[in-house]
Design a protein around this motif. Structure first.
Motif: not given
Length: 142
Positions: A34-37, A56-60, A81-84
């Motif tokens: 829901r938060l877009g994480l 891996a994203i969830l663990r980060e 910012l990391e995606r950008e």
């Protein structure tokens, strides 16, 4: 794309399996969605399907939250910012590959994308409002 990359991006994990691998409760994954994480893919029945990359994203997210004390809004900003940064690096690599010998001018095409113009090709300098090309950079001394 390497075989391993395809496996990391295959939406094969149910929410309970992904939650178990990430060490979280499934409701936490729903909140992060829901938060877009993390943005899992959906089945036709709207069930969530996670990839190994999502885990891996969830663990980060968990590491940033628990170990670094970053709140969820801060984590979302960091991830954006990391995606950008990854997008800019890919564009930089693309432009660097265009700058190989034999290309001498970078120009913007009608869509605004930067393109390399081969040696010997003339680029008309035209107002960008007319949709023409505009010389952006020419190597010094040429």
């Amino acid at each position: 794309m390497a075989t391993n990359d395809r496996r990391e991006d295959a939406p094969i994990l149910t929410i309970s399996v992904a939650a178990g691998l990430a060490g979280m409760h499934p409701q936490t994954l729903r909140q992060y969605d829901r938060l877009g994480l993390v943005e899992p893919q959906r089945t036709r029945g709207r069930g969530r399907r996670y990839t190994l990359r999502d885990v891996a994203i969830l663990r980060e997210v968990q590491r940033l939250s628990q170990d670094e004390g970053v709140n969820l809004a801060g984590i979302k900003r960091i991830m954006d910012l990391e995606r950008e940064l990854a997008r800019v690096r890919a564009e930089n690599d693309r432009l660097r590959s265009l700058a190989e010998p034999g290309h001498r001018i970078f120009a913007a095409d009608a869509t605004g994308d930067v393109v390399a113009v081969p040696r010997g090709t003339r680029v008309r300098r035209v107002s960008t409002t007319s949709g023409g090309a505009l010389v952006l950079w020419r190597p010094p001394g040429r």
